[in-house]
Design a protein around this motif. Structure first.
Motif, PDB file in Angstrom:
ATOM      1  N   VAL A   1       1.272  -1.256   0.394  1.00  0.00           N
ATOM      2  CA  VAL A   1       0.424  -0.402  -0.186  1.00  0.00           C
ATOM      3  C   VAL A   1       1.500   1.141   0.096  1.00  0.00           C
ATOM      4  O   VAL A   1       0.602   2.136  -0.570  1.00  0.00           O
ATOM      5  N   ALA A   2       2.157   1.453   0.831  1.00  0.00           N
ATOM      6  CA  ALA A   2       2.621   2.228   1.201  1.00  0.00           C
ATOM      7  C   ALA A   2       2.912   2.682  -0.792  1.00  0.00           C
ATOM      8  O   ALA A   2       3.231   3.929  -1.188  1.00  0.00           O
ATOM      9  N   ALA A   3       4.012   1.583  -0.818  1.00  0.00           N
ATOM     10  CA  ALA A   3       4.899   1.478  -2.366  1.00  0.00           C
ATOM     11  C   ALA A   3       3.493   2.315  -2.875  1.00  0.00           C
ATOM     12  O   ALA A   3       3.923   3.168  -4.495  1.00  0.00           O
ATOM     13  N   GLY A   4       2.334   1.940  -3.034  1.00  0.00           N
ATOM     14  CA  GLY A   4       1.626   2.590  -4.302  1.00  0.00           C
ATOM     15  C   GLY A   4       1.115   3.649  -4.176  1.00  0.00           C
ATOM     16  O   GLY A   4       1.358   4.243  -5.328  1.00  0.00           O
ATOM     17  N   TRP A   5       1.294   4.294  -2.966  1.00  0.00           N
ATOM     18  CA  TRP A   5       1.193   5.627  -2.999  1.00  0.00           C
ATOM     19  C   TRP A   5       2.303   6.536  -2.935  1.00  0.00           C
ATOM     20  O   TRP A   5       2.233   7.618  -3.800  1.00  0.00           O
ATOM     21  N   LEU A   6       3.671   5.890  -3.049  1.00  0.00           N
ATOM     22  CA  LEU A   6       4.445   6.089  -2.922  1.00  0.00           C
ATOM     23  C   LEU A   6       5.023   6.907  -5.032  1.00  0.00           C
ATOM     24  O   LEU A   6       5.517   7.793  -5.486  1.00  0.00           O
TER      25      LEU A   6
END
Length: 430
Positions: free
Chosen positions: A32-37
């Motif tokens: 999820v964090a990678a998707g936002w970044l």
């Protein structure tokens, strides 16, 4: 996350389960964090689709709260909720950063309305949500390149959607089954992966999820039409689970005595019409009262469940196994060879069961700490149809008399009506 999980009762699970739970949760957070970044902020259309899915999902949970609470209480095997209608639709339409938001909000609401009242620990909710987030990511990874190649309009071809569904199911089911397999106890294959009806139900919810996704890309208001068939499906599943609960012994998961009798009468009737043969075994744990008196009834229940699992594992899939009452079990062996061959097979099956129970060690947890209950023995009496009786009651009576003969012979023994003693040693001599 691990510290919070410990307070949520994860501490009671083996270390291997804790590691799996934390690893899955961390992996979901990383995706999820990678998707936002990498993906940046969400697009306006994606936000609108996520809002529609959240509203429809929350309405569904509220409308089905009563049904789901009953299902949660009576589910004897793997429990499938029907929220995958909305989470799979989110996986098909939304990047993981938004589909994860849909999953977290819906499962958080489901926990407050259904899981928490049922006494489900929060760590299980968090782990379940993490597995669904990972499953949604796997499904989106299948369809995203195809959608991007088509300028992101609508859903890709049916074949790609089917592959996405397969990826979603594989990731979710493998992670859930892994947690169960790594836990304490010895779950059966049905407990690990669910039954055929469970998977048909899950497939049906994914199909509804595809329809919801199609509706949201065309005329969004029509997506609400999925609510009515979804509630009807849940009601039908609830009825099936209630029927199953009514025929199942809660301590062992075997059939109860009434259900066994009804099915046994049917099978003996079929044997009579086809001039076939069958047999009944009655098995009674020796000195079981001493287990309860020494260790308590909860340990006694664990022993009953373990013996039931050994009994079920030893006989054929189509053999009919039940807890008959107290520490007594009963088995119907249909489709046996006639004459002496069938009787010898009954003796062999009964003695294999006796040996399995004699070698059984049941790990349990008591107030004094963990221990293993062993030294168990079982006495078994058998009788055949139609040689020893022309109906169920007469065959049961013959098997019961054989059971008493086995106990009179010193217990840990097998007797079959009108048959010689099977060669074996007693517990003290084994």
């Amino acid at each position: 996350m691990f510290a919070f999980a410990a307070r949520w009762a994860l501490r009671s699970e083996p270390v291997r389960v804790r590691l799996l739970v934390v690893a899955a949760e961390l992996l979901a957070v990383v995706f999820v964090a990678a998707g936002w970044l990498v993906g940046g902020g969400p697009k306006g259309d994606d936000v609108v689709l996520a809002a529609w899915l959240l509203v429809l999902g929350l309405v569904h949970i509220e409308a089905a709260t009563g049904i789901e609470r009953v299902r949660r209480r009576v589910a004897a095997t793997a429990y499938f909720d029907l929220s995958s209608v909305w989470t799979f639709a989110a996986a098909l339409l939304l990047p993981v950063r938004l589909s994860a938001l849909v999953v977290v909000v819906l499962y958080g609401h489901l926990w407050l309305r259904v899981w928490k009242p049922a006494g489900v620990p929060m760590y299980r909710l968090v782990y379940t949500a993490a597995t669904v987030v990972l499953a949604a990511h796997a499904a989106y990874a299948v369809v995203a390149p195809v959608r991007d190649a088509g300028a992101g309009q609508g859903l890709p071809a049916l074949g790609w959607v089917a592959l996405a569904a397969a990826a979603y199911l594989l990731v979710n089911n493998v992670l859930v089954a892994a947690a169960m397999a790594l836990g304490e106890g010895r779950p059966s294959a049905r407990e690990l992966v669910g039954g055929v009806d469970d998977h048909v139900l899950e497939l049906a919810t994914l199909c509804l999820g595809v329809m919801v996704a199609l509706a949201l890309t065309a005329d969004r208001w029509t997506a609400a039409l999925a609510l009515a068939p979804l509630l009807v499906l849940q009601r039908a599943v609830q009825v099936r689970q209630l029927e199953e609960a009514a025929t199942t012994d809660p301590k062992t998961g075997l059939l109860n005595a009434a259900a066994w009798r009804a099915e046994a009468v049917h099978l003996l009737g079929r044997a009579r019409r086809t001039h076939g043969s069958a047999a009944v075994l009655i098995a009674d744990l020796d000195h079981f009262k001493a287990v309860n008196d020494t260790h308590g009834h909860l340990v006694g229940d664990a022993v009953l469940a373990a013996v039931a699992a050994e009994l079920r594992a030893e006989v054929r899939q189509d053999d009919l196994v039940a807890r008959f009452g107290g520490e007594e079990f009963v088995v119907l062996l249909p489709d046996l060879p006639g004459t002496g061959v069938g009787r010898r097979e009954v003796l062999a099956v009964a003695d294999r069961v006796r040996r399995r129970v004699q070698g059984l060690g049941v790990p349990v947890t008591t107030s004094a700490g963990p221990l293993v209950v062993d030294g168990l023995t079982i006495s078994i009496g058998g009788a055949t149809f139609p040689a020893d009786g022309q109906d169920l009651e007469s065959v049961l009576a013959a098997a019961d008399a054989a059971l008493y003969a086995a106990k009179d012979a010193g217990r840990n023994t097998v007797r079959v009506a009108a048959a010689p003693l099977v060669p074996q040693a007693r517990a003290a001599e084994d």
